[in-house]
Design an enzyme around this catalytic site. Structure first.
Site, PDB file in Angstrom:
ATOM      1  N   HIS A  61       0.509  -1.098   0.096  1.00  0.00           N
ATOM      2  CA  HIS A  61      -0.266  -0.585  -0.146  1.00  0.00           C
ATOM      3  C   HIS A  61       0.447   1.289   0.162  1.00  0.00           C
ATOM      4  O   HIS A  61       1.595   1.535   1.181  1.00  0.00           O
ATOM      5  CB  HIS A  61      -1.298  -0.202   1.354  1.00  0.00           C
ATOM      6  N   HIS A  63       1.312   5.236  -2.445  1.00  0.00           N
ATOM      7  CA  HIS A  63       0.577   5.979  -2.769  1.00  0.00           C
ATOM      8  C   HIS A  63       2.698   6.804  -3.822  1.00  0.00           C
ATOM      9  O   HIS A  63       4.054   8.015  -2.569  1.00  0.00           O
ATOM     10  CB  HIS A  63       0.131   7.094  -2.566  1.00  0.00           C
ATOM     11  N   PHE A  64       2.758   7.058  -4.558  1.00  0.00           N
ATOM     12  CA  PHE A  64       4.523   7.636  -4.979  1.00  0.00           C
ATOM     13  C   PHE A  64       3.868   9.165  -5.941  1.00  0.00           C
ATOM     14  O   PHE A  64       5.035   9.070  -6.550  1.00  0.00           O
ATOM     15  CB  PHE A  64       5.177   6.286  -5.978  1.00  0.00           C
ATOM     16  N   ARG A  65       2.508   8.699  -6.019  1.00  0.00           N
ATOM     17  CA  ARG A  65       2.467  10.360  -6.625  1.00  0.00           C
ATOM     18  C   ARG A  65       2.701  10.689  -8.554  1.00  0.00           C
ATOM     19  O   ARG A  65       2.286  11.546  -8.919  1.00  0.00           O
ATOM     20  CB  ARG A  65       2.884  11.355  -5.986  1.00  0.00           C
ATOM     21  N   ASN A  95      -4.912   7.204  -6.950  1.00  0.00           N
ATOM     22  CA  ASN A  95      -4.985   7.913  -7.420  1.00  0.00           C
ATOM     23  C   ASN A  95      -4.041   8.743  -7.429  1.00  0.00           C
ATOM     24  O   ASN A  95      -3.641  10.276  -6.588  1.00  0.00           O
ATOM     25  CB  ASN A  95      -5.526   8.538  -5.912  1.00  0.00           C
ATOM     26  N   HIS A 179     -10.632   1.230   1.303  1.00  0.00           N
ATOM     27  CA  HIS A 179     -10.954   2.036   1.785  1.00  0.00           C
ATOM     28  C   HIS A 179     -11.183   2.130   2.265  1.00  0.00           C
ATOM     29  O   HIS A 179     -12.199   3.163   1.500  1.00  0.00           O
ATOM     30  CB  HIS A 179     -10.211   3.449   1.594  1.00  0.00           C
ATOM     31  N   HIS A 237      -5.607  -0.275   5.912  1.00  0.00           N
ATOM     32  CA  HIS A 237      -5.562   0.801   7.154  1.00  0.00           C
ATOM     33  C   HIS A 237      -6.648   0.529   8.243  1.00  0.00           C
ATOM     34  O   HIS A 237      -7.091   1.527   8.547  1.00  0.00           O
ATOM     35  CB  HIS A 237      -5.105   1.968   6.582  1.00  0.00           C
ATOM     36  N   ASP A 308       0.497   2.831   3.714  1.00  0.00           N
ATOM     37  CA  ASP A 308      -0.481   3.536   3.145  1.00  0.00           C
ATOM     38  C   ASP A 308       1.143   5.290   2.408  1.00  0.00           C
ATOM     39  O   ASP A 308      -0.079   6.434   3.145  1.00  0.00           O
ATOM     40  CB  ASP A 308      -1.038   4.162   3.776  1.00  0.00           C
ATOM     41  N   HIS A 312       3.407  14.387   0.884  1.00  0.00           N
ATOM     42  CA  HIS A 312       3.063  15.941   0.395  1.00  0.00           C
ATOM     43  C   HIS A 312       4.270  16.608   1.342  1.00  0.00           C
ATOM     44  O   HIS A 312       5.670  16.363   2.062  1.00  0.00           O
ATOM     45  CB  HIS A 312       1.799  15.892   1.752  1.00  0.00           C
TER      46      HIS A 312
END
Length: 442
Positions: A61, A63-65, A95, A179, A237, A308, A312
């Site tokens: 899980h 998020h590498f953007r 996402n 989620h 999560h 997760d 940012h």
């Protein structure tokens, strides 16, 4: 190329023993128990004395953007953080911009990773209110599953219409990773909080807004639909003690749960010192919830530990519950944080390996990874205990340049990471020329 990893303590499949590992090119070809050294010649000998040798961590899980949000992270920077933390494989979320909700967007991510990823990789396909017709075209050998946002989070991929959910659960042939937060409950809680605390309530109110009830009601609905349609469901999560009641020990159930390092390590008391640096969705909750999650690591109700990982920029973390972005970078420090919990007696080292290496491979049926076995890819991590070091900003590999663990002292250190038999991290440095491989499934 023949490599010998000698003198280490191997932790694998519930056993801990002294052993040497012979690697030929990309694969493990021999595991030699005890202190016996083979007489054959080797191109490289890695001295693992004093280290524990584990299978490479598989993070289910992240998020590498990339694409679209690369000012805060990208596949190169975050896979660099991964291997520096002993993570050799990752499953990335949809996402991004554009969202990974079309076959073309999915192909583009694989193309990017084939040029940039220092770890092994694959990507979830994102479910929307109206893209179930594409599910039959997904290659089950190429991707782990379908990601479903049953609560609004970063990326605006909310699916909460009952008819759309029924269609997704009844159509999906791949595992669905969900989620789970009830958006109506969250919106009501936010309205009430703003009436009491102003337009941007302080972050200490985040677990009141993204509440225990919001998590439980959404998880309960997901489990209900999965049972109705016999869908393979993995709930991401978990954050509450009450949600744990919905789950049975793996592998006895088609319905499984993930806990993240952040929810296992932090609790709501940490908002006072760390503020929005630990703001994430779903929210970090009480110490009692954290203790229940920790207990569930050993009774089987938690199947997988992920991160997760969600970077940012610090400027995007300013504000409170309404303004500050949710998510934190944790992949570089996930393994050493869990090793700290091993030292505290929360779980055994053997169970940690089960939850972070073996079970992700079993759950998503990842081929020839997650275990130290002959014929498997040589994804290995060497960790050294009783070695104090402090997280400083210069050590952080994530592109966003910060971590909630800054200033924290660890007593375990990732000494070396091998990905497909190649040393991709050692002596504090990542081999930035190395590119990992696409994972294969089933």
């Amino acid at each position: 190329m023949r490599t010998l990893v000698e003198g280490g303590t191997v932790v694998n499949e519930g056993r801990t023993c002294n052993a040497s590992i012979v690697v030929e090119d990309e694969q493990i070809v021999q595991i030699i128990p005890g202190n016996k050294i083979p007489e054959a010649s080797f191109d490289q000998v890695i001295d693992a004395s004093g280290c524990f040798v584990l299978p490479g961590v598989i993070d289910d899980h992240v998020h590498f953007r990339e694409p679209g949000l690369t000012e805060k992270a990208d596949i190169e920077s975050e896979s660099r953080a991964a291997v520096a933390g002993g993570v050799t494989s990752y499953l990335e979320m949809p996402n991004t911009m554009p969202q990974t909700t079309t076959l073309e967007a999915l192909d583009e991510k694989f193309t990017l990773a084939a040029r940039k990823s220092h770890a092994n990789y694959s990507f979830f396909f994102g479910a929307t209110n109206d893209n179930t017709d594409l599910f039959s075209q997904l290659d089950p050998h190429r991707i782990p599953g379908i990601k479903l946002f049953m609560g609004s989070s970063t990326g605006n991929m909310l699916v909460d219409r009952r008819e759309a959910l029924e269609c997704i659960f009844s159509t999906a042939q791949l595992p669905v990773m969900a989620h789970c937060e009830d958006t109506d409950i969250i919106n009501r809680n936010m309205t009430a909080a703003r009436q009491c605390y102003g337009d941007d309530p302080a972050v200490v109110h985040h677990p009141e807004i993204r509440s225990r009830e919001a998590c439980y009601e959404s998880s309960r609905l997901a489990v209900e639909l999965a049972r109705k349609y016999k869908t393979r469901l993995h709930v991401a999560h978990l954050t509450t003690a009450c949600e744990l009641e919905l789950f049975e020990p793996f592998p006895n159930s088609l319905i499984t749960a993930e806990a993240t390092v952040s929810h296992l390590y932090f609790c709501d008391r940490d908002y006072a010192s760390l503020g929005t640096r630990i703001k994430c969705n779903p929210a970090i909750k009480t110490a009692n919830d954290r203790e229940a999650l920790q207990q569930a690591l050993t009774d089987g109700r938690i199947t997988v530990i992920g991160t997760d990982h969600a970077p940012h920029l610090l400027s995007q973390k300013e504000g409170g519950c309404a303004r500050a972005a949710s998510g934190m970078p944790m992949i570089q420090f996930s393994l050493v944080t869990m090793l700290e919990l091993v030292d505290k007696g929360v779980l055994t080292l053997e169970r940690l390996v089960e939850l972070m290496c073996h079970n992700p491979a079993r759950l998503f049926e990842i081929r020839r990874r997650g275990f130290i076995r002959e014929g498997y890819q040589a994804d290995l991590v060497l960790v050294r205990p009783d070695t104090a070091w402090v997280v400083t900003r210069e050590l952080i590999q994530s592109k966003c340049g910060w971590s909630p663990m800054e200033g924290h002292m660890y007593l375990w250190r990732v000494e070396r990471t091998l990905c497909n038999g190649h040393t991709v991290y050692a002596n504090g440095k990542v081999d930035v020329d190395y590119i990992g491989q696409p994972l294969t499934f089933r």
